[in-house]
Design a protein around this motif. Sequence first.
Motif, PDB file in Angstrom:
ATOM      1  N   GLN A   8       0.808  -1.226   0.000  1.00 36.00           N
ATOM      2  CA  GLN A   8       0.000   0.000   0.000  1.00 36.00           C
ATOM      3  C   GLN A   8       0.842   1.277   0.000  1.00 36.00           C
ATOM      4  O   GLN A   8       1.436   1.657   1.006  1.00 36.00           O
ATOM      5  CB  GLN A   8      -0.971  -0.025   1.188  1.00 36.00           C
ATOM      6  CG  GLN A   8      -2.053  -1.084   0.996  1.00 36.00           C
ATOM      7  CD  GLN A   8      -3.008  -1.194   2.165  1.00 36.00           C
ATOM      8  OE1 GLN A   8      -2.803  -0.567   3.208  1.00 36.00           O
ATOM      9  NE2 GLN A   8      -4.053  -1.994   2.006  1.00 36.00           N
ATOM     10  N   LEU A  11      -1.423   7.178  -3.768  1.00 35.51           N
ATOM     11  CA  LEU A  11      -1.049   8.328  -4.598  1.00 35.51           C
ATOM     12  C   LEU A  11      -1.552   9.610  -3.952  1.00 35.51           C
ATOM     13  O   LEU A  11      -2.724   9.706  -3.585  1.00 35.51           O
ATOM     14  CB  LEU A  11      -1.651   8.182  -5.992  1.00 35.51           C
ATOM     15  CG  LEU A  11      -0.673   7.759  -7.070  1.00 35.51           C
ATOM     16  CD1 LEU A  11      -1.426   7.419  -8.336  1.00 35.51           C
ATOM     17  CD2 LEU A  11       0.377   8.833  -7.337  1.00 35.51           C
ATOM     18  N   GLY A  36      -6.976  -2.539  -6.975  1.00 31.72           N
ATOM     19  CA  GLY A  36      -6.342  -1.924  -5.804  1.00 31.72           C
ATOM     20  C   GLY A  36      -6.678  -0.452  -5.634  1.00 31.72           C
ATOM     21  O   GLY A  36      -5.783   0.395  -5.641  1.00 31.72           O
ATOM     22  N   GLU A  57     -10.476  -4.965  -4.508  1.00 32.00           N
ATOM     23  CA  GLU A  57      -9.610  -4.612  -3.371  1.00 32.00           C
ATOM     24  C   GLU A  57      -9.544  -5.797  -2.406  1.00 32.00           C
ATOM     25  O   GLU A  57     -10.574  -6.354  -2.024  1.00 32.00           O
ATOM     26  CB  GLU A  57     -10.173  -3.356  -2.677  1.00 32.00           C
ATOM     27  CG  GLU A  57      -9.453  -2.925  -1.419  1.00 32.00           C
ATOM     28  CD  GLU A  57      -7.955  -2.651  -1.621  1.00 32.00           C
ATOM     29  OE1 GLU A  57      -7.604  -1.738  -2.385  1.00 32.00           O
ATOM     30  OE2 GLU A  57      -7.144  -3.369  -1.004  1.00 32.00           O
ATOM     31  N   ASN A 100      -3.143   1.567  -9.794  1.00 32.04           N
ATOM     32  CA  ASN A 100      -1.827   1.776  -9.211  1.00 32.04           C
ATOM     33  C   ASN A 100      -1.544   0.473  -8.464  1.00 32.04           C
ATOM     34  O   ASN A 100      -2.028   0.269  -7.371  1.00 32.04           O
ATOM     35  CB  ASN A 100      -1.903   2.992  -8.285  1.00 32.04           C
ATOM     36  CG  ASN A 100      -0.698   3.164  -7.403  1.00 32.04           C
ATOM     37  OD1 ASN A 100       0.352   2.580  -7.641  1.00 32.04           O
ATOM     38  ND2 ASN A 100      -0.848   3.965  -6.359  1.00 32.04           N
TER      39      ASN A 100
HETATM   40  N1  SAM Z   1      -5.004   3.038  -5.920  1.00 28.74           N
HETATM   41  C1  SAM Z   1      -4.596   3.507  -4.605  1.00 28.74           C
HETATM   42  C2  SAM Z   1      -3.803   4.785  -4.737  1.00 28.74           C
HETATM   43  O1  SAM Z   1      -3.263   5.018  -5.825  1.00 28.74           O
HETATM   44  O2  SAM Z   1      -3.705   5.541  -3.779  1.00 28.74           O
HETATM   45  C3  SAM Z   1      -3.802   2.439  -3.835  1.00 28.74           C
HETATM   46  C4  SAM Z   1      -2.632   1.826  -4.537  1.00 28.74           C
HETATM   47  S1  SAM Z   1      -1.633   0.738  -3.536  1.00 28.74           S
HETATM   48  C5  SAM Z   1      -0.098   0.804  -4.417  1.00 28.74           C
HETATM   49  C6  SAM Z   1      -2.149  -0.901  -3.974  1.00 28.74           C
HETATM   50  C7  SAM Z   1      -3.576  -1.287  -3.544  1.00 28.74           C
HETATM   51  O3  SAM Z   1      -3.822  -2.639  -3.969  1.00 28.74           O
HETATM   52  C8  SAM Z   1      -3.831  -1.257  -2.055  1.00 28.74           C
HETATM   53  O4  SAM Z   1      -5.074  -0.663  -1.803  1.00 28.74           O
HETATM   54  C9  SAM Z   1      -3.853  -2.747  -1.644  1.00 28.74           C
HETATM   55  O5  SAM Z   1      -4.656  -3.011  -0.520  1.00 28.74           O
HETATM   56  C10 SAM Z   1      -4.396  -3.400  -2.901  1.00 28.74           C
HETATM   57  N2  SAM Z   1      -3.978  -4.790  -3.101  1.00 28.74           N
HETATM   58  C11 SAM Z   1      -2.807  -5.379  -2.718  1.00 28.74           C
HETATM   59  N3  SAM Z   1      -2.758  -6.655  -3.091  1.00 28.74           N
HETATM   60  C12 SAM Z   1      -3.930  -6.911  -3.744  1.00 28.74           C
HETATM   61  C13 SAM Z   1      -4.488  -8.081  -4.352  1.00 28.74           C
HETATM   62  N4  SAM Z   1      -3.822  -9.231  -4.383  1.00 28.74           N
HETATM   63  N5  SAM Z   1      -5.724  -7.988  -4.914  1.00 28.74           N
HETATM   64  C14 SAM Z   1      -6.409  -6.814  -4.879  1.00 28.74           C
HETATM   65  N6  SAM Z   1      -5.930  -5.678  -4.313  1.00 28.74           N
HETATM   66  C15 SAM Z   1      -4.714  -5.722  -3.747  1.00 28.74           C
END
Ligand code: SAM
Length: 255
Positions: A8, A11, A36, A57, A100
């Motif tokens: 996590q 952005l 995500g 998510e 992201n």
């Molecule tokens: N999109 C948001 C932003 O840009 O602020 C969050 C991006 S963060 C890099 C990655 C997101 O993917 C997090 O919310 C995390 O909980 C989710 N995530 C991680 N592993 C995942 C998985 N296997 N399947 C679905 N979501 C996942």
Amino acid sequence: IPRKRFGQHFLADTAVLDAIVRAIDPQPGDALVEIGPGLGALTQPLLERCERLTVIEIDRDLAARLRRNPALEVVEADVLTVDFRALSEARGRPLRVVGNLPYNISTPIAFHLLEQVDAIADQHFMLQKEVVERMVASPGHKDYGRLSVMLQWRYDIELLFEVPPEAFEPPPKVDSAVVRMVPLPKPPAVEPARLGELVTVAFSQRRKLLRHTLGRWLEQQGADAAFDLHRRAEEVPVHEYVALAAQLDSAAPSV
Ligand code: SAM
């Protein structure tokens, strides 16, 4: 508190978010799917441009927050288990997949989507810059390898822009980049598993001539393929790997 195991990094830079939304250019009828969404940094500006959005998510608490928004269809799941073909059928059109991504599983996500690429219109992702460089690398480049061949076989891929760590909260340790991947309209037919196996063997010893690696493997397969083995793996263009895999397919229809 961001959960490290879910990769996590949220952005926080509105200029970067604007640039991503402009690159995606969402249209009202699009079947958009965000992987995500986290706290919704990208989700919100996307919703301003399209009436419906499916989000995937894994984090239970974040999914619960997202469910409060009636415009979102929230799939609380590990993206690697999600059936994108079913999502596309439900929406009645190919999907536009964005996100992201959690960097720790970005390659598995890319391959999971590759397996279902017939359900996809295009993909826009924030990824670790180094991974994007491997995706777009051409023959002869040091980053050209298995990932380049497997993805360029099925997609037109473009690095759109780079993003520094400071754009995220907390900042990741690596540079990032936004990539656009558009499935090719008429990709050459080949068994993906066979292409994958072939490319893995070819790049197993990148410095050696293919004669030592691929040549021996082809012999073991009993394959009589016309292919110049006096090259290194990184010198062979994607279409030649695909043609060789297709030749092996027709010689032995199952992997
Ligand atoms: N999109 C948001 C932003 O840009 O602020 C969050 C991006 S963060 C890099 C990655 C997101 O993917 C997090 O919310 C995390 O909980 C989710 N995530 C991680 N592993 C995942 C998985 N296997 N399947 C679905 N979501 C996942």
